[in-house]
Design an enzyme around this catalytic site. Structure first.
Site, short mmCIF file in Angstrom:
data_model
loop_
_atom_site.label_atom_id
_atom_site.label_comp_id
_atom_site.label_asym_id
_atom_site.label_seq_id
_atom_site.Cartn_x
_atom_site.Cartn_y
_atom_site.Cartn_z
N CYS A 30 30.29 28.26 13.86
CA CYS A 30 30.38 29.41 14.67
C CYS A 30 29.37 30.25 13.80
O CYS A 30 29.47 30.10 12.45
CB CYS A 30 31.41 29.79 15.10
SG CYS A 30 32.38 28.67 15.99
N ARG A 76 23.79 28.21 14.68
CA ARG A 76 25.19 28.08 14.14
C ARG A 76 26.08 27.65 15.22
O ARG A 76 26.96 26.81 15.09
CB ARG A 76 25.69 29.14 13.19
CG ARG A 76 24.86 29.42 12.02
CD ARG A 76 25.94 30.68 11.59
NE ARG A 76 26.82 30.23 11.06
CZ ARG A 76 27.34 29.83 9.79
NH1 ARG A 76 26.41 29.51 9.00
NH2 ARG A 76 28.60 29.35 9.37
N TRP A 81 30.73 27.35 18.48
CA TRP A 81 30.72 25.86 18.74
C TRP A 81 31.81 25.19 18.81
O TRP A 81 32.40 25.28 18.19
CB TRP A 81 29.81 25.22 17.58
CG TRP A 81 29.41 23.74 17.71
CD1 TRP A 81 28.60 23.17 18.58
CD2 TRP A 81 30.08 22.42 16.96
NE1 TRP A 81 28.63 21.66 18.43
CE2 TRP A 81 29.44 21.38 17.52
CE3 TRP A 81 30.89 22.56 15.97
CZ2 TRP A 81 29.87 20.11 17.00
CZ3 TRP A 81 31.26 21.41 15.56
CH2 TRP A 81 30.92 20.13 16.04
N ASN A 133 35.26 31.42 12.20
CA ASN A 133 34.74 30.28 12.27
C ASN A 133 35.44 29.43 11.09
O ASN A 133 35.62 29.71 10.12
CB ASN A 133 33.26 30.72 11.54
CG ASN A 133 32.63 29.43 11.11
OD1 ASN A 133 32.75 28.39 11.88
ND2 ASN A 133 31.55 29.55 10.17
N GLY A 134 35.68 28.44 11.92
CA GLY A 134 36.57 27.51 11.14
C GLY A 134 37.64 26.61 12.02
O GLY A 134 37.48 26.88 13.19
N GLU A 164 15.32 8.32 9.81
CA GLU A 164 15.19 9.79 10.17
C GLU A 164 14.25 9.97 11.33
O GLU A 164 14.80 10.86 12.09
CB GLU A 164 14.50 10.43 8.77
CG GLU A 164 14.10 11.78 8.91
CD GLU A 164 15.39 12.56 9.45
OE1 GLU A 164 16.59 12.28 9.25
OE2 GLU A 164 15.01 13.96 9.83
N LYS A 199 15.60 12.27 14.53
CA LYS A 199 15.21 13.54 15.17
C LYS A 199 14.58 13.30 16.68
O LYS A 199 14.95 14.04 17.43
CB LYS A 199 13.67 13.43 14.36
CG LYS A 199 13.20 14.78 14.21
CD LYS A 199 14.37 15.57 13.49
CE LYS A 199 14.74 15.10 12.15
NZ LYS A 199 16.15 15.60 11.92
N GLU A 224 17.94 13.65 18.69
CA GLU A 224 18.87 14.77 18.77
C GLU A 224 18.11 15.70 19.44
O GLU A 224 18.41 16.93 19.74
CB GLU A 224 19.08 15.08 17.15
CG GLU A 224 18.05 15.61 16.42
CD GLU A 224 18.63 16.07 15.01
OE1 GLU A 224 19.69 16.70 15.04
OE2 GLU A 224 17.89 15.78 13.99
N HIS A 284 16.24 -10.96 14.42
CA HIS A 284 17.65 -11.52 14.36
C HIS A 284 18.67 -11.02 15.38
O HIS A 284 20.01 -10.87 15.15
CB HIS A 284 18.03 -11.12 12.87
CG HIS A 284 17.26 -11.88 11.90
ND1 HIS A 284 17.22 -13.18 11.48
CD2 HIS A 284 16.27 -11.30 10.90
CE1 HIS A 284 16.32 -13.38 10.57
NE2 HIS A 284 15.88 -12.33 10.20
N LYS A 327 23.99 23.75 13.80
CA LYS A 327 23.00 23.55 12.52
C LYS A 327 23.66 22.93 11.40
O LYS A 327 23.24 21.91 10.64
CB LYS A 327 22.43 24.74 12.26
CG LYS A 327 21.53 24.94 10.98
CD LYS A 327 20.32 24.01 11.38
CE LYS A 327 19.41 23.85 10.09
NZ LYS A 327 18.42 22.59 10.26
C1 AGP Z 1 19.62 16.90 11.09
O1 AGP Z 1 18.50 16.99 12.14
C2 AGP Z 1 20.83 17.27 11.77
N1 AGP Z 1 21.04 18.28 12.11
C3 AGP Z 1 21.99 16.80 10.93
O2 AGP Z 1 22.24 15.31 10.87
C4 AGP Z 1 22.20 17.39 9.50
O3 AGP Z 1 21.24 16.70 8.75
C5 AGP Z 1 23.76 17.04 9.02
O4 AGP Z 1 24.59 17.55 9.61
C6 AGP Z 1 23.89 17.33 7.57
O5 AGP Z 1 23.83 18.74 7.61
P1 AGP Z 1 23.56 19.35 5.75
O6 AGP Z 1 22.30 19.10 5.49
O7 AGP Z 1 23.65 20.94 5.96
O8 AGP Z 1 24.65 18.88 5.24
#
Ligand code: AGP
Length: 593
Positions: free
Chosen positions: A2, A27, A75, A101-102, A470, A474, A477, A493, A588
């Site tokens: 958060c 966040r 969040w 936050n936590g 990767e 992308k 997500e 396979h 994030k």
């Molecule tokens: C990346 O597009 C994602 N938002 C997510 O996978 C991110 O890379 C992952 O949560 C790790 O975050 P960090 O690099 O801050 O540790």
């Protein structure tokens, strides 16, 4: 995770908090709320609801002017996304108002042990904190009531607390979740992230764990939990407001994709002073003394770690293992006799990775974080830290941080090696290749053909396979299309059974030695009806290839190959009118396990 922001001083607290929450919305954006001191009624008004910060801006248009307040973007971890579970939360008498936050792991035990007679208005762990403070404040001074509560909490917290009996203070506390105190001409701002302080603070201090803050209009005191004053050093804020805006771009993600060439150049500039590396020699010495390097990370950072494995093994000839942080933390593999650990993390706050670091410190293993936030928990707690200098990455989908992580890992690998080529030149050429592609890319034309499909595949070999992982993350997500990154030679396979008429399969080819192999795999899926196109480097190109990138050093191809796939994800989400910078369900940085 958060976002939290508080302000006390001689300025418009609501404006500062709302601006800060807007900058921190990446966040977490399930709900938003704030509380402001109402001079006329001598109490704190609370505004909160599910939904984005804009909704809070609209609902607080007529709020009374105030100089003190706290705000929050959520969040959800405990409790559904609804108004009741939004922050700020308050104690039963509404004397104490808090944002958090936590995650408090023992909140149920504390509820039954101390609060069996309290009336609760939410299902959150946060409300338990407010109720505990009120309970202890019946017999203790408010500061002691707060620290007594903090000592009972297990888990993580960044907290701001208001006391209706004394509106001339904001209390704050931090453990595992980030919290930064900003000092400015018009007052004190306290927030989860430096970005919320820009424009209101000149200097900042990143709080250490188990600290407790008493902030007044023009003064801030930082204590440990035994109320011993801590001599906190405040540093000048070097980030500027332009870093936190989209500029001429429609979305932060597009801006950050386009920033990648300059990020690579900035990394070269920061890590080389002419031909001399600026990396702490202790790091290189410690890595050279290891018999195996372990790279730990999550999500996109783990994908960068996979590239790092290839770079270090091929350049430095040290064996490397890459592990998903959440797996490693609870299923530690057999560790070599002289290990070295690299933790790759954009935010420096990922809880899964923090759990690994706690474990590694117990064994006193050497650890290096590669991160974008020098003030982050992981950057401060590891043995060493290398910054990726990507600048604030606000889009939840990570792009420039991935490229920056790979670039820094390349420099580390190079500094461990016999240095048989010019890494600065190779990285600069990669930046040029990206720039040239971005200046004339037409990826949106390629997207149209697979928007309606239920799934999609990226296939590649070696580094291209890792880039495919990767690329798949992308696309998933932000466009919510089920996508897999697959080793090109492995598809046949079994998984090839999923290929049907029109299934999109994108081939990534940047290694001339296995160019033909991947093209054969592509023919296997074309023969079963797949819609295919190719993203290649010029040394692998053939006449009908759709996307051709200028060739770069064979170990740096990931830097350029990933960029077209980032844009594919961007255009797919754009075409579907999804929220590109704040995709559903995500945050994030995931500061919960
Ligand atoms: C990346 O597009 C994602 N938002 C997510 O996978 C991110 O890379 C992952 O949560 C790790 O975050 P960090 O690099 O801050 O540790």
């Amino acid at each position: 995770m958060c976002g939290i922001v508080g302000f006390i001083g001689n300025n418009d607290a609501k404006q500062i908090i709302l601006n800060g929450l807007t900058r921190l919305e990446y966040r977490g954006y399930d709900s938003a709320g704030l509380s402001l001191f109402n001079q006329r009624y001598q109490n704190f008004d609370i505004y909160k609801d599910e939904g984005r910060v804009q909704k809070l801006i609209d609902s607080t248009k007529n709020a009374a002017y105030s100089n003190v307040g706290i705000g929050h973007t959520r969040w959800a971890t405990h409790g559904k996304v609804n108004k009741e579970n939004s922050h700020p939360h308050y104690s039963q008498s509404r004397r104490f108002i808090i944002v958090h936050n936590g995650v408090i792991d023992n909140y149920q035990d504390l509820k039954s042990q101390y609060l069996s007679n309290a009336n609760f208005s939410s299902d959150t762990d946060t409300e338990v904190i407010a109720q505990l403070i009120e309970t202890f404040a019946q017999t203790l001074h408010v500061e002691n009531a707060i620290t007594t509560t903090l000592k009972l909490l297990h888990g993580s917290y960044a907290l701001l607390v208001l006391d209706a009996n004394d509106p001339e203070k904001i209390y704050a506390a931090k453990y595992k979740s980030p919290l930064i105190v900003g000092h400015g001409e018009s007052g004190i701002t306290i927030a989860s992230d430096l970005m919320a302080l820009i424009g209101y603070s000149d200097t900042y201090h990143a709080l250490e764990d188990k600290t407790f803050v008493v902030a007044r209009r023009d003064d801030v005191k930082i204590f440990n939990l035994d109320h011993q004053l801590i001599d906190a050093v405040f540093k000048p804020i070097e980030m500027d407001a332009a870093d936190t805006t989209k500029g001429e771009f429609a979305h932060y993600m597009l801006k950050e994709i386009h920033e990648q060439p300059s990020v690579i150049r900035r990394i070269v500039g920061n890590y080389y002073d002419y031909d001399a590396s600026t990396i702490n020699p202790e790091i290189i010495k410690s890595m050279r003394a290891s018999d195996r390097i372990y790279i730990l990370a999550a999500g996109t950072s783990m994908h960068a770690g996979l590239i790092g494995k290839q770079l270090i093994e091929q350049l430095a000839e040290i064996p490397v293992e890459v592990h998903i942080a959440s797996e490693f933390a609870y299923q530690m593999p057999l560790i070599s006799k002289k290990p070295f650990f690299i933790l790759v993390t954009q935010s420096g706050e990922t809880a899964d990775l923090r759990a690994c670091l706690v474990l590694l410190k117990k064994y006193q293993y050497p650890t290096l974080t590669i991160t974008n936030v020098a003030t982050s928990t992981l950057a401060r707690e590891a043995s060493y830290n290398l910054e990726i200098f990507a600048g604030p990455e606000i889009a939840v989908a990570s792009t420039k941080a991935y490229v920056a992580q790979v670039a820094v890992l390349a420099i580390v690998a190079f500094e461990l090696s016999a240095k048989t080529f010019d890494i600065k030149d190779a990285l600069t050429k990669a930046a040029l290749s990206i720039e040239k592609f971005l200046s004339s890319e037409k990826m949106d034309d390629l997207v149209r053909n697979f928007l309606t499909r239920r799934n999609c595949f990226f296939i590649g070999r070696g580094l291209d396979y890792y880039v495919g992982l990767e690329a798949a993350l992308k696309l998933k997500e932000i466009s919510y299309i089920q996508t897999e990154g697959f080793a090109a030679g492995e598809l046949k396979h079994g998984t090839i059974a999923l290929i049907e008429d029109g299934t999109p399969v994108i081939a990534l080819i940047s290694n001339p030695e296995i160019n033909g192999n991947t093209r054969s795999n592509l023919k296997e899926v074309q023969a079963r009806g797949a819609y295919t196109f190719k993203i290649v480097t010029s040394d692998c190109a053939q006449p009908d290839d759709e996307v051709v990138l200028d060739q770069v050093h064979p170990l740096l191809t990931a830097l350029v190959m990933v960029v077209p796939t980032q844009l594919l994800a961007y255009y797919a989400a754009l075409d579907r009118s999804y929220d590109i910078d704040k995709p559903r369900n995500l945050a994030k940085s995931v500061t919960v396990e």
